[in-house]
Design a protein around this motif. Structure first.
Motif, PDB file in Angstrom:
ATOM      1  N   ARG A  49      29.958 -41.066 -60.159  1.00  0.00           N
ATOM      2  CA  ARG A  49      30.018 -40.658 -61.568  1.00  0.00           C
ATOM      3  C   ARG A  49      29.641 -39.185 -61.738  1.00  0.00           C
ATOM      4  NH1 ARG A  49      29.270 -45.872 -61.534  1.00  0.00           N
ATOM      5  NH2 ARG A  49      27.127 -45.710 -60.830  1.00  0.00           N
ATOM      6  N   GLY A  50      30.116 -38.343 -60.838  1.00  0.00           N
ATOM      7  CA  GLY A  50      29.930 -36.902 -60.981  1.00  0.00           C
ATOM      8  C   GLY A  50      28.673 -36.360 -60.335  1.00  0.00           C
ATOM      9  N   GLU A  51      27.772 -37.253 -59.928  1.00  0.00           N
ATOM     10  CA  GLU A  51      26.527 -36.800 -59.321  1.00  0.00           C
ATOM     11  C   GLU A  51      26.679 -36.726 -57.796  1.00  0.00           C
ATOM     12  OE1 GLU A  51      21.846 -37.860 -59.989  1.00  0.00           O
ATOM     13  OE2 GLU A  51      23.405 -38.444 -61.429  1.00  0.00           O
ATOM     14  N   THR A  52      26.261 -35.605 -57.197  1.00  0.00           N
ATOM     15  CA  THR A  52      26.413 -35.433 -55.761  1.00  0.00           C
ATOM     16  C   THR A  52      25.266 -36.114 -55.025  1.00  0.00           C
ATOM     17  OG1 THR A  52      27.275 -33.248 -56.309  1.00  0.00           O
ATOM     18  CG2 THR A  52      26.912 -33.704 -53.980  1.00  0.00           C
ATOM     19  N   MET A  53      25.601 -36.896 -54.013  1.00  0.00           N
ATOM     20  CA  MET A  53      24.590 -37.643 -53.257  1.00  0.00           C
ATOM     21  C   MET A  53      24.875 -37.546 -51.767  1.00  0.00           C
ATOM     22  SD  MET A  53      24.541 -41.149 -55.408  1.00  0.00           S
ATOM     23  CE  MET A  53      24.012 -41.103 -57.122  1.00  0.00           C
ATOM     24  N   ALA A  54      23.795 -37.672 -50.973  1.00  0.00           N
ATOM     25  CA  ALA A  54      23.968 -37.717 -49.519  1.00  0.00           C
ATOM     26  C   ALA A  54      24.576 -39.059 -49.126  1.00  0.00           C
ATOM     27  CB  ALA A  54      22.620 -37.534 -48.842  1.00  0.00           C
ATOM     28  N   LEU A  55      25.296 -39.069 -48.031  1.00  0.00           N
ATOM     29  CA  LEU A  55      25.832 -40.321 -47.485  1.00  0.00           C
ATOM     30  C   LEU A  55      24.884 -40.814 -46.391  1.00  0.00           C
ATOM     31  CD1 LEU A  55      29.537 -39.174 -47.207  1.00  0.00           C
ATOM     32  CD2 LEU A  55      28.811 -41.249 -48.408  1.00  0.00           C
ATOM     33  N   LEU A  70      33.172 -31.888 -61.775  1.00  0.00           N
ATOM     34  CA  LEU A  70      32.919 -30.560 -62.331  1.00  0.00           C
ATOM     35  C   LEU A  70      32.202 -30.658 -63.676  1.00  0.00           C
ATOM     36  CD1 LEU A  70      33.197 -27.510 -62.249  1.00  0.00           C
ATOM     37  CD2 LEU A  70      35.532 -27.751 -63.145  1.00  0.00           C
ATOM     38  N   ARG A  71      32.641 -31.601 -64.513  1.00  0.00           N
ATOM     39  CA  ARG A  71      32.000 -31.771 -65.817  1.00  0.00           C
ATOM     40  C   ARG A  71      30.508 -32.055 -65.650  1.00  0.00           C
ATOM     41  NH1 ARG A  71      34.362 -36.595 -69.214  1.00  0.00           N
ATOM     42  NH2 ARG A  71      33.930 -37.492 -67.202  1.00  0.00           N
ATOM     43  N   HIS A  72      30.207 -32.926 -64.707  1.00  0.00           N
ATOM     44  CA  HIS A  72      28.809 -33.271 -64.472  1.00  0.00           C
ATOM     45  C   HIS A  72      28.012 -32.056 -63.963  1.00  0.00           C
ATOM     46  CE1 HIS A  72      25.791 -36.495 -63.882  1.00  0.00           C
ATOM     47  NE2 HIS A  72      25.292 -35.617 -63.038  1.00  0.00           N
ATOM     48  N   GLN A  73      28.595 -31.311 -63.052  1.00  0.00           N
ATOM     49  CA  GLN A  73      27.902 -30.156 -62.477  1.00  0.00           C
ATOM     50  C   GLN A  73      27.685 -29.057 -63.523  1.00  0.00           C
ATOM     51  OE1 GLN A  73      26.701 -30.393 -59.342  1.00  0.00           O
ATOM     52  NE2 GLN A  73      27.589 -32.447 -59.382  1.00  0.00           N
ATOM     53  N   LEU A  74      28.665 -28.886 -64.412  1.00  0.00           N
ATOM     54  CA  LEU A  74      28.516 -27.888 -65.477  1.00  0.00           C
ATOM     55  C   LEU A  74      27.389 -28.296 -66.416  1.00  0.00           C
ATOM     56  CD1 LEU A  74      32.284 -27.267 -66.316  1.00  0.00           C
ATOM     57  CD2 LEU A  74      30.725 -25.615 -65.260  1.00  0.00           C
ATOM     58  N   HIS A  75      27.369 -29.588 -66.736  1.00  0.00           N
ATOM     59  CA  HIS A  75      26.327 -30.121 -67.611  1.00  0.00           C
ATOM     60  C   HIS A  75      24.941 -29.907 -67.000  1.00  0.00           C
ATOM     61  CE1 HIS A  75      24.769 -32.669 -70.782  1.00  0.00           C
ATOM     62  NE2 HIS A  75      24.042 -33.297 -69.884  1.00  0.00           N
ATOM     63  N   ASP A  76      24.850 -30.034 -65.671  1.00  0.00           N
ATOM     64  CA  ASP A  76      23.581 -29.854 -64.962  1.00  0.00           C
ATOM     65  C   ASP A  76      23.213 -28.387 -64.751  1.00  0.00           C
ATOM     66  OD1 ASP A  76      23.070 -32.493 -64.771  1.00  0.00           O
ATOM     67  OD2 ASP A  76      23.168 -32.623 -62.580  1.00  0.00           O
ATOM     68  N   GLY A  77      24.094 -27.476 -65.115  1.00  0.00           N
ATOM     69  CA  GLY A  77      23.803 -26.049 -64.975  1.00  0.00           C
ATOM     70  C   GLY A  77      23.906 -25.517 -63.564  1.00  0.00           C
ATOM     71  N   ARG A  78      24.605 -26.229 -62.698  1.00  0.00           N
ATOM     72  CA  ARG A  78      24.715 -25.815 -61.296  1.00  0.00           C
ATOM     73  C   ARG A  78      25.280 -24.411 -61.153  1.00  0.00           C
ATOM     74  NH1 ARG A  78      26.788 -28.731 -56.029  1.00  0.00           N
ATOM     75  NH2 ARG A  78      27.851 -27.046 -54.955  1.00  0.00           N
ATOM     76  N   PHE A  79      26.183 -24.017 -62.064  1.00  0.00           N
ATOM     77  CA  PHE A  79      26.918 -22.780 -61.844  1.00  0.00           C
ATOM     78  C   PHE A  79      26.439 -21.592 -62.675  1.00  0.00           C
ATOM     79  CE2 PHE A  79      30.021 -26.080 -60.554  1.00  0.00           C
ATOM     80  CZ  PHE A  79      30.174 -25.686 -59.231  1.00  0.00           C
ATOM     81  N   GLY A  80      25.366 -21.749 -63.458  1.00  0.00           N
ATOM     82  CA  GLY A  80      24.873 -20.609 -64.230  1.00  0.00           C
ATOM     83  C   GLY A  80      25.883 -20.159 -65.278  1.00  0.00           C
TER      84      GLY A  80
END
Ligand SMILES: [Zn+2]
Length: 341
Positions: free
Chosen positions: A198-204, A28-38
């Motif tokens: 490390r918080g980054e979403t990736m395809a498997l 979540l911290r990573h996604q917030l930092h990336d601005g995923r949620f506006g």
């Protein structure tokens, strides 16, 4: 980043679930930092876990911490109240004045996301203001195989997900990881699985054909094995309400299959509170009027009745005592013995 708000102007809600230690906060911290949620408000429900470090999620993010019990059961009322407050605050702002687009609810590791979604969608106020965007469930690739063998809650969390995100894939054995992915696909065939590193979403990578799922034993309640008994537990005045609700939350999660009904009246600073549960579902607590002298009150204050099978009053008393000692909130309660129905 998702579209701001929904097309009909309601706020989007993302429910973030997953077992204890599955990596929810890191992701979540990573996604917030990336601005995923506006423009987002984060609600963190910590139930009886270690206190959340607000700083982990970054000081720029608006956060509400709900620490009064798990939001899917004992903390349900607090969650609904917090969401209603956010809706009220937003309604007071004109549409283009920095209104919230999104709420992210990070659930406790004990929570069943389906019960939370159900609570929100059956609230007559919230349905007008909030639209459920998705339920994301984090899965610890190292520990999930063992949890899925023994924990109904672990399976319920997987089944509730719209999106599964596996953590610790980089330190997992590839064969075991493949078997876990096949198991997740069996439990929840409609939801895609991604990985978080490390918080980054990736395809498997594609799952090798023929990868088999883990054999999962049937997890059923011990229906009909032991007699159902009501057990009376007297709550000592020195036990505080917060400790009691946290303990009850943990108890229902651990033994909810055996605990059919809990009912009682507990004295709190807010008044006499009627506590009722059915299986793992806790009904919204209700403040009762003060008893009238000679009014023939059937409920005795600070007495809670547990109805279920396979436990003793002494087990409950010891458990509550340990919990209260551990949390530094009060001393041992007295108990009455079990009586066969
Ligand atoms: Zn819960």
């Amino acid at each position: 980043m998702t579209d701001p708000a929904s097309s009909d102007g309601r706020m989007r809600l993302t429910v973030l679930g997953g077992y204890l230690g599955s990596g929810k906060t890191t992701w979540l911290r990573h996604q917030l930092h990336d601005g995923r949620f506006g423009r987002v408000h984060v609600i963190v429900n910590e139930a009886a876990e270690t206190p959340v470090d607000d700083a982990l999620l970054g000081r720029a993010t608006a956060i509400t911490v709900l620490a009064g019990g798990c939001a899917c059961c004992t903390g349900r009322g607090d969650l609904i109240a917090a969401l209603r407050r956010l809706c009220d605050d937003r309604s007071r702002l004109p549409a283009d004045h920095g209104r919230l687009d999104q709420i992210v609810l990070e659930t406790s590791g004990l929570a069943d996301p389906a019960a939370i979604v159900d609570a929100i969608q059956s609230d007559p106020v919230l349905v007008n203001h909030i639209v459920l965007d998705e339920t994301i469930v984090m899965v610890d690739a190292l520990h999930a195989p063992a949890q899925l063998q023994t924990e109904p809650l672990g399976r319920a969390q997987i089944e509730a997900a719209d999106q599964l995100i596996l953590t610790k894939v980089d330190v997992s054995d590839p064969a075991a990881l493949g078997q876990l992915r096949a198991t997740l696909a069996m439990l929840n065939p409609s939801s895609p699985a991604m990985a978080s590193v490390r918080g980054e979403t990736m395809a498997l990578p594609p799952l090798p054909p023929g990868t088999s799922a883990l054999p999962l034993p049937q997890l059923t309640a011990d229906a009909g094995r032991a007699p159902m008994v009501p057990t009376h537990l007297t709550i000592a005045d020195s036990i505080d309400w917060t400790a009691f609700t946290l303990w009850l939350s943990a108890l229902l999660h651990a033994r909810g299959d055996k605990m059919v009904r809990v009912k009682g009246v507990v004295r709190t600073p807010a008044g006499r509170l009627l506590v009722q549960t059915v299986r793992k579902v806790v009904q919204s607590p209700e403040i009762l009027p003060e008893p009238v002298a000679g009014g023939g009150n059937s409920v005795v204050d600070n007495t809670v009745i547990f109805i279920g099978r396979g436990f003793l009053a002494s087990d409950l008393a010891v458990s509550l005592h340990h919990f209260a000692e551990h949390s530094g909130r009060g001393s041992a309660p007295a108990t009455g013995g079990p009586e066969p129905v």
